[in-house]
Design a protein around this motif. Structure first.
Motif, PDB file in Angstrom:
ATOM      1  N   SER A   1     -10.423  -9.239  -9.223  1.00 54.43           N
ATOM      2  CA  SER A   1      -9.716  -8.029  -9.636  1.00 54.43           C
ATOM      3  C   SER A   1     -10.614  -6.801  -9.554  1.00 54.43           C
ATOM      4  N   PRO A   2     -10.278  -5.822  -8.705  1.00 55.91           N
ATOM      5  CA  PRO A   2     -11.018  -4.554  -8.699  1.00 55.91           C
ATOM      6  C   PRO A   2     -10.956  -3.848 -10.051  1.00 55.91           C
ATOM      7  N   ALA A   3      -9.871  -4.054 -10.803  1.00 51.36           N
ATOM      8  CA  ALA A   3      -9.754  -3.423 -12.124  1.00 51.36           C
ATOM      9  C   ALA A   3     -10.809  -3.941 -13.085  1.00 51.36           C
ATOM     10  N   ASN A   4     -11.342  -5.133 -12.782  1.00 44.98           N
ATOM     11  CA  ASN A   4     -12.457  -5.677 -13.560  1.00 44.98           C
ATOM     12  C   ASN A   4     -13.789  -5.385 -12.891  1.00 44.98           C
ATOM     13  N   ASN A   5     -13.767  -4.435 -11.957  1.00 43.87           N
ATOM     14  CA  ASN A   5     -14.944  -3.966 -11.220  1.00 43.87           C
ATOM     15  C   ASN A   5     -15.501  -4.999 -10.247  1.00 43.87           C
ATOM     16  N   SER A   6     -14.669  -5.962  -9.844  1.00 46.12           N
ATOM     17  CA  SER A   6     -15.088  -6.897  -8.810  1.00 46.12           C
ATOM     18  C   SER A   6     -14.990  -6.228  -7.440  1.00 46.12           C
ATOM     19  N   ALA A   7     -15.904  -6.572  -6.550  1.00 40.08           N
ATOM     20  CA  ALA A   7     -15.840  -6.067  -5.179  1.00 40.08           C
ATOM     21  C   ALA A   7     -14.670  -6.679  -4.411  1.00 40.08           C
ATOM     22  N   ALA A   8     -14.112  -7.777  -4.937  1.00 36.36           N
ATOM     23  CA  ALA A   8     -12.975  -8.458  -4.300  1.00 36.36           C
ATOM     24  C   ALA A   8     -13.239  -8.708  -2.822  1.00 36.36           C
TER      25      ALA A   8
ATOM     26  N   GLU B   1      -4.376  -5.100  -6.888  1.00 34.68           N
ATOM     27  CA  GLU B   1      -3.920  -5.320  -8.263  1.00 34.68           C
ATOM     28  C   GLU B   1      -2.428  -5.650  -8.304  1.00 34.68           C
ATOM     29  N   ARG B   2      -1.637  -4.975  -7.474  1.00 40.41           N
ATOM     30  CA  ARG B   2      -0.204  -5.289  -7.425  1.00 40.41           C
ATOM     31  C   ARG B   2       0.023  -6.699  -6.879  1.00 40.41           C
ATOM     32  N   PHE B   3      -0.765  -7.067  -5.874  1.00 39.97           N
ATOM     33  CA  PHE B   3      -0.665  -8.411  -5.326  1.00 39.97           C
ATOM     34  C   PHE B   3      -1.037  -9.454  -6.372  1.00 39.97           C
ATOM     35  N   ARG B   4      -2.101  -9.230  -7.111  1.00 37.93           N
ATOM     36  CA  ARG B   4      -2.526 -10.180  -8.140  1.00 37.93           C
ATOM     37  C   ARG B   4      -1.421 -10.375  -9.187  1.00 37.93           C
ATOM     38  N   GLU B   5      -0.811  -9.291  -9.593  1.00 36.58           N
ATOM     39  CA  GLU B   5       0.253  -9.389 -10.594  1.00 36.58           C
ATOM     40  C   GLU B   5       1.394 -10.257 -10.079  1.00 36.58           C
ATOM     41  N   LEU B   6       1.764 -10.062  -8.833  1.00 31.02           N
ATOM     42  CA  LEU B   6       2.838 -10.845  -8.235  1.00 31.02           C
ATOM     43  C   LEU B   6       2.407 -12.303  -8.063  1.00 31.02           C
TER      44      LEU B   6
ATOM     45  N   PHE C   1       0.850  -1.184   0.000  1.00 25.60           N
ATOM     46  CA  PHE C   1       0.000   0.000   0.000  1.00 25.60           C
ATOM     47  C   PHE C   1       0.893   1.244   0.000  1.00 25.60           C
ATOM     48  N   LYS C   2       0.651   2.148  -0.914  1.00 25.00           N
ATOM     49  CA  LYS C   2       1.357   3.425  -0.886  1.00 25.00           C
ATOM     50  C   LYS C   2       0.680   4.353   0.110  1.00 25.00           C
ATOM     51  N   LYS C   3       1.454   5.281   0.656  1.00 21.51           N
ATOM     52  CA  LYS C   3       0.964   6.128   1.745  1.00 21.51           C
ATOM     53  C   LYS C   3      -0.269   6.940   1.372  1.00 21.51           C
ATOM     54  N   ASP C   4      -0.357   7.351   0.096  1.00 24.98           N
ATOM     55  CA  ASP C   4      -1.455   8.228  -0.303  1.00 24.98           C
ATOM     56  C   ASP C   4      -2.673   7.465  -0.813  1.00 24.98           C
ATOM     57  N   GLU C   5      -2.649   6.147  -0.755  1.00 26.25           N
ATOM     58  CA  GLU C   5      -3.783   5.358  -1.248  1.00 26.25           C
ATOM     59  C   GLU C   5      -4.839   5.220  -0.163  1.00 26.25           C
ATOM     60  N   THR C   6      -6.073   5.551  -0.504  1.00 24.06           N
ATOM     61  CA  THR C   6      -7.152   5.587   0.483  1.00 24.06           C
ATOM     62  C   THR C   6      -8.008   4.337   0.484  1.00 24.06           C
ATOM     63  N   ASP C   7      -7.709   3.384  -0.397  1.00 25.89           N
ATOM     64  CA  ASP C   7      -8.400   2.105  -0.383  1.00 25.89           C
ATOM     65  C   ASP C   7      -7.457   1.027  -0.907  1.00 25.89           C
TER      66      ASP C   7
END
Length: 261
Positions: A157-164, A136-141, A124-130
């Motif tokens: 995948s949230p990028a596919n609009n899944s609630a995950a 997505e980074r975890f899925r790629e890895l 998680f980057k510091k400025d990310e609010t969710d």
């Protein structure tokens, strides 16, 4: 209810359901059987991955999997090879089969051996609010090693609009600092303020009845809408309201009554 009354109502429900008694009927009981960090997070990951459908069945299947792993999930992951496939060959839970499971074990082994462990794989980057980009980074890895395409569907995948929902529930379990002893809080590099509600049919329907969610689909757009509202109630720990929404839906059938005026 006005906003203050609604917050007070939900806060009361958090206190009611964010309680050790919650553990005995929930899949979170699976990681609670372990004491070593790596055992807890691996057990939590598998229990959350299997968490759709009847909760009793989920618990039974997760228990079966832990037994097949000798109730030492970290040790089993780190030493897993095709020679151990016979231990999981007959495992099946809904659409998850032994091929998917073998890939998961190999991927987790890769993560622990080459990426400094499961906690560090969720960056998680510091400025990310969710949790959108971290998932997505975890899925790629996670998907970087060879696997069958079918196995990807179990890692939403949230990028596919899944609630995950399952990944967000896993993150709540391992990240959230919980004075009541339900969630573990064993991951210290992620803030609870960056977590989102693991939206499912129960929490979604209750949220709509309470008029804190208008979107009719349980997708990432709905997650984002609900998250903004829950942050108004508690910006530091919005995901705690998962206990209230889920508890109202599952234990009180709240979503089956008339919506709140």
């Amino acid at each position: 209810m006005n906003s203050n009354e609604l917050k007070e109502f939900l806060d009361e429900k958090v206190i009611q359901y964010n309680h050790p008694n919650f553990i005995e009927s929930d899949p979170i009981q699976i990681p609670h059987r372990f004491s070593i960090k790596e055992d807890i997070e691996i057990a939590a990951f598998f229990a959350a991955t299997m968490a759709w459908g009847n909760r009793k069945m989920i618990i039974n299947k997760a228990t079966d999997l832990m037994n097949r792993m000798g109730n030492s999930p970290f040790d089993f992951v780190m030493n897993y090879s095709e020679n151990q496939f016979d231990k999981i060959e007959t495992f099946k839970h809904r659409t998850i089969n032994s091929t998917d499971l073998s890939f998961y074990l190999k991927s987790l082994q890769n993560i622990y051996k080459n990426h400094r462990g499961l906690e560090n794989s969720f960056h998680f980057k510091k400025d990310e609010t969710d949790s959108f980009h971290a998932i997505e980074r975890f899925r790629e890895l996670f998907l970087e090693i060879s696997h069958e395409k079918r196995s990807e569907k179990h890692l939403s995948s949230p990028a596919n609009n899944s609630a995950a929902k399952r990944l967000n529930m896993f993150l709540r379990w391992v990240v959230r600092q919980d004075n009541q002893g339900v969630d573990f809080g064993i991951w210290k590099n992620i803030s609870s303020s960056q977590l989102v509600c693991p939206l499912d049919i129960h929490s979604g329907n209750v949220a709509r009845s309470l008029k804190i969610l208008t979107r009719t689909q349980n997708d990432w757009k709905a997650v984002s809408e609900l998250n903004l509202k829950l942050k108004e109630f508690d910006a530091e720990d919005p995901v705690k309201y998962d206990f209230a929404l889920f508890g109202l839906g599952v234990f009180e059938n709240f979503n089956r009554v008339s919506p709140v005026k």
